[in-house]
Design a protein around this motif. Structure first.
Motif, short mmCIF file in Angstrom:
data_model
loop_
_atom_site.label_atom_id
_atom_site.label_comp_id
_atom_site.label_asym_id
_atom_site.label_seq_id
_atom_site.Cartn_x
_atom_site.Cartn_y
_atom_site.Cartn_z
N LEU A 152 -0.82 -14.01 1.34
CA LEU A 152 -0.77 -12.61 0.94
C LEU A 152 -1.99 -12.29 0.08
O LEU A 152 -2.31 -13.03 -0.86
CB LEU A 152 0.50 -12.31 0.14
CG LEU A 152 1.82 -12.72 0.79
CD1 LEU A 152 2.31 -14.04 0.22
CD2 LEU A 152 2.89 -11.66 0.60
N THR A 153 -2.65 -11.18 0.40
CA THR A 153 -3.83 -10.79 -0.37
C THR A 153 -4.04 -9.28 -0.25
O THR A 153 -3.13 -8.54 0.17
CB THR A 153 -5.07 -11.57 0.11
OG1 THR A 153 -6.14 -11.36 -0.81
CG2 THR A 153 -5.50 -11.16 1.51
N PHE A 154 -5.22 -8.81 -0.61
CA PHE A 154 -5.51 -7.38 -0.61
C PHE A 154 -5.76 -6.86 0.80
O PHE A 154 -6.07 -7.63 1.72
CB PHE A 154 -6.75 -7.10 -1.47
CG PHE A 154 -6.60 -7.47 -2.91
CD1 PHE A 154 -5.90 -6.65 -3.78
CD2 PHE A 154 -7.15 -8.64 -3.42
CE1 PHE A 154 -5.76 -6.98 -5.13
CE2 PHE A 154 -7.02 -8.99 -4.75
CZ PHE A 154 -6.31 -8.15 -5.60
N ASP A 155 -5.66 -5.55 0.96
CA ASP A 155 -6.06 -4.92 2.22
C ASP A 155 -7.51 -4.50 2.13
O ASP A 155 -8.22 -4.82 1.17
CB ASP A 155 -5.14 -3.76 2.60
CG ASP A 155 -5.28 -2.55 1.66
OD1 ASP A 155 -6.09 -2.60 0.72
OD2 ASP A 155 -4.56 -1.55 1.88
N GLU A 156 -7.99 -3.75 3.13
CA GLU A 156 -9.41 -3.41 3.20
C GLU A 156 -9.87 -2.50 2.07
O GLU A 156 -11.07 -2.41 1.78
CB GLU A 156 -9.74 -2.75 4.55
CG GLU A 156 -9.08 -1.41 4.80
CD GLU A 156 -7.68 -1.55 5.39
OE1 GLU A 156 -7.09 -0.50 5.76
OE2 GLU A 156 -7.17 -2.69 5.48
N SER A 157 -8.93 -1.83 1.40
CA SER A 157 -9.29 -0.97 0.26
C SER A 157 -9.12 -1.67 -1.07
O SER A 157 -9.56 -1.15 -2.11
CB SER A 157 -8.44 0.31 0.28
OG SER A 157 -8.68 1.06 1.46
N GLY A 158 -8.47 -2.82 -1.08
CA GLY A 158 -8.38 -3.63 -2.28
C GLY A 158 -7.61 -3.03 -3.43
O GLY A 158 -7.83 -3.41 -4.59
N VAL A 159 -6.72 -2.05 -3.15
CA VAL A 159 -5.92 -1.33 -4.15
C VAL A 159 -6.78 -0.50 -5.09
O VAL A 159 -6.56 0.69 -5.25
CB VAL A 159 -5.02 -2.29 -4.97
CG1 VAL A 159 -4.19 -1.50 -6.00
CG2 VAL A 159 -4.09 -3.08 -4.07
N SER A 160 -7.78 -1.12 -5.70
CA SER A 160 -8.64 -0.41 -6.65
C SER A 160 -10.06 -0.23 -6.14
O SER A 160 -10.94 0.20 -6.89
CB SER A 160 -8.69 -1.19 -7.97
OG SER A 160 -9.24 -2.48 -7.76
N SER A 161 -10.30 -0.57 -4.88
CA SER A 161 -11.63 -0.49 -4.24
C SER A 161 -12.65 -1.45 -4.86
O SER A 161 -13.85 -1.29 -4.65
CB SER A 161 -12.18 0.95 -4.30
OG SER A 161 -11.32 1.84 -3.62
#
Length: 270
Positions: A152-161
């Protein structure tokens, strides 16, 4: 009359949130079976789940992934954390490393399951472009060493960019598209939501419940207190706006994930 209608709608909305909490645990188990391709007729327990949370900096684990970690630990899953930097942007690497260990202790991850990297090519810097090939090689080595069946990790926007967050998603996507992930391992990315949904606290839960996702992890008041206590372990990061985040962020209450598809696909490497 309008006041009564408003009060009724508010109470109905809060009752809906209460129902979501009551239904969440059985739905979580069903979702885990689905993403792990476990037969619906078969029971699933913590021993079946070996999960790796991949983050970029100390405090990511509690700012963004606390509901997931708390729920998986409650199921007695084998939860590991791979943090790709010490968070040394302000030369506080040693302090932030210890803060991460303290935070994970609150969340339920023992020191033996925590890996913190200090690589000169993976600095804690929002302007740094992390190498996708380097990050992917670090992650796949860790996956093979521990035989995880869930990452499990971040998506392409990374939550906070944050550039470091998005670099991890690119790396995991590369592993998925290039066929380097074991067939029995599912890859999940934490869904980034817009500012309005992000900062309405637990009031956001019905949106997360209704909108499609492959996995939802929700915590109530007890879980929120644990997530908050974990965040308080990061004393070096507790600036005034972090207190606002702790109070208003929906990521302190709920995580929603989408599957990172696996299959051949070209991805530009840096």
């Amino acid at each position: 009359m309008i006041v009564y209608v408003v009060v009724f709608v508010v109470l109905l909305y809060l009752f809906w949130i209460k129902c979501i909490y009551c239904r969440h645990r059985p739905m979580l188990v069903k979702s885990l079976k689905r993403v792990m391709n476990v037969l619906a007729s078969r029971d699933i327990n913590g021993d079946d789940i070996s999960a790796l949370i991949v983050t970029a900096h100390p405090d990511d684990e509690c700012m963004f992934f606390a509901p997931t970690i708390i729920r998986l630990v409650e199921l007695k899953a084998n939860v590991h954390l791979l943090c790709l930097s010490e968070g040394n942007y302000y030369n506080q690497g040693a302090q932030r490393r210890q803060e991460l260990l303290n935070s994970c202790a609150v969340l339920g991850i023992p020191d033996s399951r925590i890996t913190i990297l200090d690589h000169k090519k993976l600095p804690d810097d929002p302007k740094a472009e992390w190498s996708v090939s380097l990050v992917s090689s670090v992650i796949v080595h860790h996956m093979r060493a521990h035989s995880f069946n869930m990452v499990l990790t971040f998506d392409e926007s990374g939550v906070s960019s944050h550039a470091n967050h998005t670099a991890i998603h690119k790396a995991v996507s590369h592993l998925a598209f290039s066929g380097q992930v074991p067939k029995d391992c599912c890859l999940l990315s934490l869904v980034t939501v817009g500012p309005l949904r992000k900062y309405i606290s637990f009031l956001e839960l019905p949106f997360s419940w209704l909108l499609p996702s492959c996995l939802r992890c929700i915590v109530g008041s007890q879980g929120y207190r644990r997530a908050k206590d974990a965040m308080y372990c990061h004393r070096s990061q507790l600036l005034w706006f972090r207190y606002l985040y702790i109070t208003f962020s929906r990521y302190m209450f709920v995580n929603t994930f989408q599957t990172i598809p696996q299959g051949p696909k070209n991805l530009k490497m840096y």
